[in-house]
Design an enzyme around this catalytic site. Structure first.
Site, PDB file in Angstrom:
ATOM      1  N   THR A  87      11.031   6.463   1.497  1.00  0.00           N
ATOM      2  CA  THR A  87      11.350   5.418   2.476  1.00  0.00           C
ATOM      3  C   THR A  87      11.956   4.167   1.851  1.00  0.00           C
ATOM      4  O   THR A  87      12.369   3.258   2.587  1.00  0.00           O
ATOM      5  CB  THR A  87      10.081   5.011   3.259  1.00  0.00           C
ATOM      6  OG1 THR A  87       9.069   4.607   2.320  1.00  0.00           O
ATOM      7  CG2 THR A  87       9.559   6.183   4.082  1.00  0.00           C
ATOM      8  N   THR A 108      10.694   3.787  -4.568  1.00  0.00           N
ATOM      9  CA  THR A 108       9.608   2.837  -4.780  1.00  0.00           C
ATOM     10  C   THR A 108       8.610   2.808  -3.630  1.00  0.00           C
ATOM     11  O   THR A 108       7.621   2.075  -3.691  1.00  0.00           O
ATOM     12  CB  THR A 108      10.152   1.419  -5.011  1.00  0.00           C
ATOM     13  OG1 THR A 108      11.111   1.098  -3.993  1.00  0.00           O
ATOM     14  CG2 THR A 108      10.810   1.298  -6.376  1.00  0.00           C
ATOM     15  N   SER A 109       8.851   3.598  -2.595  1.00  0.00           N
ATOM     16  CA  SER A 109       7.868   3.731  -1.524  1.00  0.00           C
ATOM     17  C   SER A 109       8.160   5.031  -0.800  1.00  0.00           C
ATOM     18  O   SER A 109       9.307   5.469  -0.715  1.00  0.00           O
ATOM     19  CB  SER A 109       7.922   2.555  -0.555  1.00  0.00           C
ATOM     20  OG  SER A 109       6.833   2.610   0.365  1.00  0.00           O
ATOM     21  N   SER A 110       7.099   5.643  -0.275  1.00  0.00           N
ATOM     22  CA  SER A 110       7.274   6.905   0.411  1.00  0.00           C
ATOM     23  C   SER A 110       6.090   7.157   1.327  1.00  0.00           C
ATOM     24  O   SER A 110       5.039   6.516   1.212  1.00  0.00           O
ATOM     25  CB  SER A 110       7.398   8.058  -0.596  1.00  0.00           C
ATOM     26  OG  SER A 110       6.183   8.223  -1.309  1.00  0.00           O
ATOM     27  N   ARG A 165       6.995  -3.722   3.601  1.00  0.00           N
ATOM     28  CA  ARG A 165       6.244  -2.492   3.822  1.00  0.00           C
ATOM     29  C   ARG A 165       4.963  -2.792   4.576  1.00  0.00           C
ATOM     30  O   ARG A 165       4.563  -2.067   5.497  1.00  0.00           O
ATOM     31  CB  ARG A 165       5.895  -1.846   2.482  1.00  0.00           C
ATOM     32  CG  ARG A 165       7.044  -1.255   1.723  1.00  0.00           C
ATOM     33  CD  ARG A 165       7.361   0.160   2.176  1.00  0.00           C
ATOM     34  NE  ARG A 165       8.304   0.164   3.279  1.00  0.00           N
ATOM     35  CZ  ARG A 165       8.465   1.128   4.142  1.00  0.00           C
ATOM     36  NH1 ARG A 165       7.701   2.195   4.091  1.00  0.00           N
ATOM     37  NH2 ARG A 165       9.350   1.064   5.095  1.00  0.00           N
TER      38      ARG A 165
END
Length: 402
Positions: A87, A108-110, A165
């Site tokens: 993501t 760096t985000s998922s 986030r």
């Protein structure tokens, strides 16, 4: 045009199917977790994500955005598969209103694959009434599962270092009726306002266990975290806190090849140009006893071999130029290179630490011990020392970087 209502209707059978698949893997024997997997709408936490769509001419991966607006059918079907959905890249939040393909970049985000999320909560031995600290809210899906399972019999606090986030996760969580404690904070320091905790569960990897996690646990509390490092080797640790004040804890590594992204402040430094490190390779060349492929994570055994190599050379960063594999250590100013020659590999080293010597010694000791898996190793945390060790084998005891 698809709508949130139509998404909910279409998602219900997909969610049931995913729950059946997770149950077949043995992850939903607990009725509470089975109900949570069937109830939590993953699509509400993942309005868009990237899927790899081949590679560019330079070999970098090409990432294709998939959103509820651009391709609703594919988006919903993919959300309800046991897949990690990327993501975010390089800390930059995509414009999901106008998503664009991208080439390269570091995720760096998922939204972590559901089986891994459930495995983490199960391995943490969560119980009704527990006070829980989650490190890394991400999309909020993992938080939602824990909230659904705990119900009113416990409290969960979740931390996210990225404010964008965190905001998206909060909107999704509150929109679905969950009310965890949320904060934008660096999870490596824990979160004193709600301490002490019965369980601390990290959805990121760390190079060593932060002291704040020990201090904010109850005696007998457990910490579940993935240990990783600059060679991208990983192993999970389940620690039981003996004395929060003294800062002591111990526990086993867990079997399996699960990994998470490193906490951002634990990420490796950019290695620079390997050519600049050539001048440090002033030691005499020799033939390697182990080829670089020995630590390539292609299966469970070699995945753990890379973790052991990382323990032996904790500050090394690996890169490949042509056929040569380089290890550079920005902390000790050391370097090593391995170059193929015939059917062998030639090692050159220099600096304060002989990096490949250390890695080969660890692999030799592991081979001599019969290549025991992660579950045979333990982690010990003391105020001035953290180590991973195989009981009874001094050659397989390694200090973690602090």
């Amino acid at each position: 045009m698809s709508t949130p209502t139509s998404h909910a209707v279409a998602a219900a059978p997909l969610r049931r199917k995913l729950a059946e698949e997770l149950a077949a893997e043995g992850l939903l024997s607990d009725p509470g977790w089975r109900a949570a997997a069937r109830a939590v709408p993953r699509h509400a936490f993942t309005p868009g994500f990237y899927l790899q769509a081949g590679a560019a001419e330079d070999g970098l991966p090409v990432w294709e955005p998939v959103t509820a607006a651009t391709d609703p059918d594919r988006w919903l079907r993919t959300v309800y598969t046991d897949t990690t959905l990327v993501t975010q890249f390089d800390g930059d939040e995509p414009d999901w209103e106008h998503p664009a393909p991208r080439t390269g970049g570091t995720p760096t985000s998922s939204s972590t694959l559901p089986s891994l999320v459930l495995r983490m909560w199960l391995d943490a031995e969560l119980r009704p009434g527990h006070d829980v600290l989650e490190i890394g809210t991400g999309t909020g899906y993992s938080t939602a599962l824990a909230c659904q399972w705990l119900g009113d019999e416990g409290d969960i606090v979740s931390l996210e270092v990225d404010p964008r986030r965190a905001a998206q996760a909060a909107e999704a969580l509150y929109g679905c009726g969950y009310r965890p404690g949320l904060a934008v904070a660096d999870g490596l320091y824990g979160y004193w306002p709600y301490a002490p905790y019965d369980r601390i569960v990290a959805a990121c990897s760390v190079r060593s266990i932060p002291a704040g996690w020990i201090a904010q646990s109850r005696p007998g509390g457990k910490i579940l975290s993935t240990l990783s490092g600059w060679l991208n080797g990983s192993a999970r640790a389940l620690l039981t806190v003996a004395d929060p004040v003294a800062g002591t804890a111990e526990g086993p590594l867990l079997d399996g090849t699960i990994s998470f992204m490193l906490a951002r402040t634990h990420l490796p430094p950019a290695p620079g140009s390997p050519g600049h490190w050539q001048g440090l390779l002033d030691g005499p060349p020799r033939l390697a006893r182990h080829a670089p492929a020995r630590i390539t994570p292609t299966d469970e055994a070699t995945f753990f071999a890379r973790f052991l190599a990382q323990l032996a050379a904790p500050h090394a960063v690996m890169s490949t130029v042509g056929d040569t594999v380089y290890f550079t250590d920005p902390v000790t100013g050391s370097a090593a290179s391995l170059t193929p020659q015939g059917g062998d590999w030639v090692v050159r080293q220099g600096g304060r630490a002989a990096l490949w010597d250390a890695i080969e010694a660890a692999l030799d000791a592991w081979d001599a011990a019969g290549e025991p898996g992660p579950g045979h190793f333990r982690v010990r945390v003391e105020p001035d020392r953290q180590e991973v060790y195989l009981p009874g084998v001094p050659a397989l005891a390694f200090r973690l970087p602090q």
